[in-house]
Design an enzyme around this catalytic site. Sequence first.
Site, short mmCIF file in Angstrom:
data_model
loop_
_atom_site.label_atom_id
_atom_site.label_comp_id
_atom_site.label_asym_id
_atom_site.label_seq_id
_atom_site.Cartn_x
_atom_site.Cartn_y
_atom_site.Cartn_z
N VAL A 88 0.75 -1.18 -0.01
CA VAL A 88 0.19 0.01 -0.17
C VAL A 88 0.79 1.22 -0.09
O VAL A 88 0.26 2.38 0.24
CB VAL A 88 -1.10 0.07 1.25
CG1 VAL A 88 -1.92 -1.18 0.88
CG2 VAL A 88 -0.18 -0.07 2.64
N HIS A 104 -4.11 -4.23 -2.84
CA HIS A 104 -4.56 -4.03 -1.60
C HIS A 104 -4.87 -2.62 -1.06
O HIS A 104 -4.91 -2.36 -0.20
CB HIS A 104 -3.72 -4.65 -0.43
CG HIS A 104 -3.75 -6.29 -0.86
ND1 HIS A 104 -2.69 -7.14 -0.40
CD2 HIS A 104 -4.58 -7.11 -1.52
CE1 HIS A 104 -2.81 -8.22 -0.61
NE2 HIS A 104 -3.99 -8.30 -1.39
N GLY A 170 9.91 -10.55 -2.88
CA GLY A 170 9.37 -10.29 -1.44
C GLY A 170 7.98 -10.62 -0.99
O GLY A 170 7.35 -9.52 -0.46
P1 OAD Z 1 4.59 -10.93 4.25
O1 OAD Z 1 5.10 -10.41 5.54
O2 OAD Z 1 3.65 -11.91 4.24
O3 OAD Z 1 5.95 -11.68 3.48
C1 OAD Z 1 7.09 -10.90 3.29
C2 OAD Z 1 8.20 -11.59 2.63
O4 OAD Z 1 8.98 -10.77 2.31
C3 OAD Z 1 8.54 -12.92 3.36
O5 OAD Z 1 8.42 -13.90 2.38
C4 OAD Z 1 10.05 -12.57 3.52
O6 OAD Z 1 10.90 -13.65 3.61
C5 OAD Z 1 10.43 -11.44 2.37
N1 OAD Z 1 11.37 -10.59 2.71
C6 OAD Z 1 11.86 -9.87 4.03
N2 OAD Z 1 12.62 -9.40 3.80
C7 OAD Z 1 13.08 -9.05 2.52
C8 OAD Z 1 14.01 -8.66 1.69
N3 OAD Z 1 14.83 -7.45 2.44
N4 OAD Z 1 14.02 -8.75 0.26
C9 OAD Z 1 13.18 -9.54 -0.13
N5 OAD Z 1 12.26 -10.12 0.58
C10 OAD Z 1 12.22 -10.09 1.82
O7 OAD Z 1 4.12 -9.95 3.32
P2 OAD Z 1 3.28 -9.78 1.69
O8 OAD Z 1 3.58 -11.21 1.28
O9 OAD Z 1 3.53 -8.75 1.16
O10 OAD Z 1 -2.42 -7.62 2.99
O11 OAD Z 1 1.66 -10.03 2.52
C11 OAD Z 1 0.66 -10.06 1.34
C12 OAD Z 1 -0.51 -9.23 2.39
O12 OAD Z 1 -0.57 -9.51 3.72
C13 OAD Z 1 -0.17 -7.70 2.48
O13 OAD Z 1 -0.42 -7.03 1.28
C14 OAD Z 1 -0.87 -7.50 3.62
C15 OAD Z 1 -0.71 -8.48 4.67
O14 OAD Z 1 -1.83 -8.70 5.40
C16 OAD Z 1 -3.32 -6.46 3.73
O15 OAD Z 1 -2.98 -5.83 4.58
C17 OAD Z 1 -4.68 -6.38 2.94
#
Ligand code: OAD
Length: 229
Positions: A88, A104, A170
């Site tokens: 977001v 989202h 990510g």
């Molecule tokens: P998550 O917090 O579920 O996952 C974050 C991912 O980023 C994980 O797989 C980490 O391993 C990875 N990560 C962490 N640091 C990193 C870095 N420096 N470089 C690359 N990757 C890294 O977040 P999302 O998958 O985005 O929705 O979550 C999906 C949705 O869940 C979000 O949009 C949000 C949340 O609830 C809403 O709020 C509606």
Amino acid sequence: MKTIAVLTGAGISAESGISTFRDSNGLWEQYRIEDVATPEAWARNPRMVMDFYNMRRKQLLAVEPNPAHLALARLEQKFNVNIITQNVDDLHERAGSSDVLHLHGELKKARSSVDETLIYKINGWELKFGDLCEKGSQLRPHIVWFGEPVPNIMIASGIILRADMVIVIGTSLKVYPAAGLLQYAPSAAPKYLIDPEASPEYHVRNLHIIREKASIGVPELVEILRSEK
Ligand code: OAD
């Protein structure tokens, strides 16, 4: 020109200083989804929801795009790049990407609580009680909460279906429908997943997993793609 679809999640913004959701110390360890990210939470305790997103917005004003966002913007010099983000924040736009679809919602926008087509830009960090839409109802954060439909998912699946290549960066790929998008990619299209914790269990053809932080893995991949003939 070939088309690259890029699906990003919280991990691409982590190195800009924005917390992810499910990593240790992530936002969902500090807050309960049911308290701040559902329509029921908004009905029950709108102040808590408002404060949560006001804090996120305040933080967003203090951070900058990182080398991963900037590299994706450079990719446009050689490819049509369609970014689909679950984030977001506006860091892709601020890095210079010209085609960004938010699945989202967007932190810097508010929307009417009676008519979801009425969307407004928020100036500064604070959305307040008493900020009304033109129909006179309270504005709410322009966020797709858990339990709400994802209006842009059809556009996103169309983008993935037509892509020559897909790059996923990510994201834990735990939240549907976004997590299912990779399944729409043409099986012959190369797919790259850049995430230090990427699971080896994705059953997707032509998937290359790059277990690197976004600020390292994305610029490296972008330079390889830009230099290919
Ligand atoms: P998550 O917090 O579920 O996952 C974050 C991912 O980023 C994980 O797989 C980490 O391993 C990875 N990560 C962490 N640091 C990193 C870095 N420096 N470089 C690359 N990757 C890294 O977040 P999302 O998958 O985005 O929705 O979550 C999906 C949705 O869940 C979000 O949009 C949000 C949340 O609830 C809403 O709020 C509606």
